[in-house]
Enzyme design. Structure first.
Site, PDB file in Angstrom:
ATOM      1  N   GLY A 420     -32.176 -39.447  22.348  1.00 23.18           N
ATOM      2  CA  GLY A 420     -31.953 -40.530  21.398  1.00 23.18           C
ATOM      3  C   GLY A 420     -32.676 -40.200  20.114  1.00 23.18           C
ATOM      4  CG  ASP A 538     -35.756 -55.678  17.440  1.00 22.53           C
ATOM      5  OD1 ASP A 538     -34.771 -56.300  16.978  1.00 22.53           O
ATOM      6  OD2 ASP A 538     -35.942 -54.459  17.248  1.00 22.53           O
TER       7      ASP A 538
END
Ligand code: NAG
Ligand code: NAG
Ligand code: NAG
Length: 742
Positions: A420, A538
């Site tokens: 990632g 978040d």
């Protein structure tokens, strides 16, 4: 008495005695004359009785000549040289036969040589006749037997006479046999030289030492003036025919350090010094050891020379080998020595090298350690250590990894380990030494506030133990940027599964509802059940990871806050992601748990509609999904916006309930929103309804509570990892929104 006269006499005496005491190089017997005129006289020759071996070796030195002249015995044979190798050089008369122009003989002689013991050398001499009308004869006796030989030379013209070679024209030659001790030479002419008188008036014949006579055409006439020519004699001692006999005789002549050898011309023997000795072998101690080492003409040894009796020894100094002889192997430096020297140098160089390397590495290592320590402190290592040590009692705590371990786990952060990547940094897939697969999160920006967020995440996660929360295994603080280590989760993010076209089919409504329940459970747990309330800040599908069983794993606690109990509202810098951000929080900057509720409402809508929270591809009134969804609900158009694949006859009720719940979560006023606990319980109830459609409401809530308790009490460690959403992206979204707002 006149003093002067006395002195003179003494001087003369002195000279004489000196000469007697030290005869020249010991060649003559002590007290004997060792030379006569220019000729040296070595023993066994001698001039006086007692000075020679026997009468045969008497040399008569005639002092009336000047210089004195030596003669063999008492004859008239001139001696010109005596050598100890067995040769005696003498002069002998030549035979001549001369005529005048009319052919009358004007001179004629027949010379002869009579030797008693010595022999004419058969190898050194030649019988030679000169003349162009000449017949020459040599008559000799070999013991008792007479022998005669000779040669003849007839020539009409001088033109054919060749200089330098006695080839039969004007000059002829013949050899002399061994054993000749007496000979007589006679000459004859056929025409009394009448026909050749103008160039050859005489005939000549003689025995001559071959090397000393070189024929020339002039000799046909000029030999008239020559009386004698050189002849070589061989001499020997005794009459014995072998050395064996000689050694037995009382008069054996070979003295110290000498050998006897037999002669091949006549009888008797001669002596020679041993090898390595020289001198007169016929005298006691006459053979003296040769000092080969001090003879510059020999120069035998390469380095060291040692004279020995009869020989010499060459040797090499230490560190060399070989026989030391110039004509041998000489002296070469010992290979061992060379090897020793080379080895010595090599070893010392190696030691120096190793030393320097060690020193260099040592310094480098110490630098590295200091740097690591610096980073550790800078990264809040001490604080973290305290935090972690406080949790020592718990079964599994986050571990502090070393930089080395993680470097090894990720193949030195190799490119193909990256799973990632984003504005925040990079996530690597790593394998620890115990074969555990992990995700390692590494920030790419060196920013103190980011480091704080990392630390924050460590602290937050270390407080949480929930099966639906990404499990933090540990961290590393030795590097410049702290590294976080999670369990690796394979199945990507919820966002991937909802919005990726290829995956939509696989996510059924049941799964979506279960994910919603699990996520709500986590948030509810964070807000109320954890030891200190935590606000995630978040919440979005990219931060919800899925494992192989589509079990939700909430990740990314970088922005989360621990909320002390007495402080239910926190004033912070606005953080979050556009589309999920609580509009109230955006306006007031007052952070409460209800912000997470809002974000979760957006997720519910996403699960229902399969649409992205914000998309600029859509018409303006549809860009913000939350607003669009609320307006759809208001207009009773819910089933228009739901994702088609999830709508079935039997779940329409469920979908409606969830939509209404989402609407409540999305209320602008935070206080009007339900708490996460309520949301979680309601969702759980809806899920139960699906499983047991006959169950009544009372039963449902009991069971829900039971299940909730179960989830938070059993500390099952969710295996987690893989993070995507992040801080930088958060900020990007905010900036975007502000721009878009203009
Ligand atoms: C005498 O004879 C020896 C040996 O042949 C030679 O070496 C030497 O030169 C001769 N000496 C003279 C004066 O001819
Ligand atoms: C031989 O030598 C002598 C003197 O060196 C010379 O006068 C004479 O002409 C020579 N004879 C021949 C045939 O070369
Ligand atoms: C023979 O002739 C040559 C040349 O003239 C001379 O040098 C030499 O002495 C002569 N030989 C004798 C034995 O006279």
């Amino acid at each position: 008495m006149d003093l002067k006269k006395l002195l003179l006499q003494l001087t003369v005496l002195g000279v004489i005695s000196a000469a007697m005491a030290a005869p020249r190089s010991g060649q003559a017997k002590p007290g004997c004359l060792d030379s006569c005129g220019n000729v040296s006289i070595p023993y066994p020759f001698g001039t006086n009785p007692g000075c020679y071996y026997d009468e045969e070796f008497l040399i008569t030195c005639n002092n009336t000549f000047n210089p004195p002249k030596p003669f063999l015995t008492d004859s008239t044979i001139d001696v010109t040289n005596i050598s100890l190798n067995g040769q005696l050089n003498i002069l002998q008369y030549i035979a001549r036969d001369c005529y005048n122009q009319s052919g009358s003989q004007i001179s004629h002689n027949v010379p002869s040589l009579q030797l008693s013991k010595f022999r004419i050398s058969s190898t050194k001499n030649k019988f030679t006749a000169i003349g162009c009308d000449t017949s020459a004869k040599i008559q000799a006796y070999l013991g008792e037997n007479e022998y005669a030989s000779g040669c003849m030379s007839i020539c009409d013209s001088i033109d054919y006479v060749t200089n330098g070679s006695c080839s039969g024209i004007g000059c002829c030659q013949t050899s002399i046999p061994k054993g000749v001790s007496y000979y007589e030479v006679t000459l004859e002419s056929y025409y009394n030289h009448k026909r050749v008188w103008n160039f050859s008036p005489c005939s000549f014949a003689f025995v001559v030492e071959e090397d000393k006579f070189n024929f020339s055409s002039n000799n046909l006439s000029d030999l008239e003036n020559v009386e004698k020519l050189p002849v070589v004699l061989d001499w020997a001692i005794g009459n014995e025919t072998s050395c064996e006999d000689a050694r037995k005789s009382s008069g054996y002549a070979c003295k110290d350090h000498s050998n006897c050898y037999e002669v091949d011309n006549g009888s008797g023997y001669r002596c020679s010094c041993f090898d390595g000795y020289n001198g007169n072998p016929y005298l006691p101690n006459g053979c003296q050891d040769t000092d080969e080492c001090n003879d510059p003409t020999l120069n035998l040894c390469e380095k060291k020379c040692e004279n020995t009796a009869g020989s010499y020894k060459c040797s090499c100094p230490k560190g060399y080998h070989g026989d030391g002889r110039k004509d041998g192997s000489g002296c070469t430096a010992d290979q061992l020595l060379v090897i020793k020297i080379v080895l010595g140098i090599a070893i010392s160089v190696a030691v120096l090298l190793v030393g320097f390397t060690w020193l260099y590495l040592g310094i480098k290592k110490r630098k590295l350690i200091r740097l690591k320590e610096k980073f550790f402190q800078q990264n809040g290592g001490l604080m973290l250590q305290q935090q972690l040590s406080r949790r020592e009692g718990s079964t599994e705590t986050a571990k502090i990894f070393t930089a080395e371990e993680l470097k090894k786990a990720t193949d030195n952060y190799s490119e193909d380990r990256i799973v990632g990547r984003g504005g925040y940094g990079t996530v690597y897939k790593g394998t620890l030494t115990d074969n555990r697969v992990v995700a390692i999160k590494k920030s790419k920006v060196v920013d103190q506030s980011q480091i704080e967020q990392f630390i924050n995440e460590v602290i937050v996660l270390s407080q949480i133990n929930h099966r639906n929360v990404v499990k933090l295994l540990g961290c590393c603080l030795e590097t410049e940027v702290p590294l976080l280590v999670y369990e690796f989760i394979t199945n990507g993010t919820l966002h991937d599964h909802i919005h990726n076209e290829s995956k939509t089919t696989s996510l059924s409504w049941q799964t979506r509802l279960r994910i919603a329940v699990e996520t709500a459970g986590v948030l509810s747990y964070l807000h109320s059940a954890a030891s200190i309330p935590i606000i995630h800040r978040d919440v979005k599908p990219t931060n919800i990871l899925l494992d192989d069983n589509y079990t939700a794993k909430v990740s990314d606690f970088g922005a989360s806050r621990l909320v002390p109990i007495d402080q239910m509202q926190l004033s912070t810098m606005v953080q979050g992601t556009l589309g999920y951000l609580d509009p109230e929080y955006l306006q007031t900057s007052q952070l409460t748990e209800k912000s997470d509720v809002y974000s979760f409402g957006v997720i519910l809508v996403e699960l229902l509609t399969g649409r992205k929270a914000v998309s600029f591809d859509r018409p303006e009134d549809e860009r913000n999904l939350a607003i669009y969804f609320l307006s759809a609900l208001k207009g009773d158009r819910l089933f228009e916006v739901l994702e088609r694949s999830i709508v079935h006859e039997e779940n329409t009720e469920q979908l409606k309930e969830v939509a209404i719940l989402a609407k409540r979560c999305l209320r602008v006023n935070g206080e009007e929103r339900p708490t996460m606990k309520e949301v979680a319980m309601e969702l759980e109830g809806l899920k139960m309804m699906e499983k047991h459609p006959w169950v009544n409401d009372e039963l449902k809530s009991e069971e829900t509570e039971y299940l909730l308790g179960d989830a938070s009490d059993t500390y099952r460690f969710g295996v987690t990892g893989n993070t995507t959403g992040a801080y930088d992206s958060t900020r990007e979204h905010i900036a975007l929104q502000i721009d878009g707002g203009r």
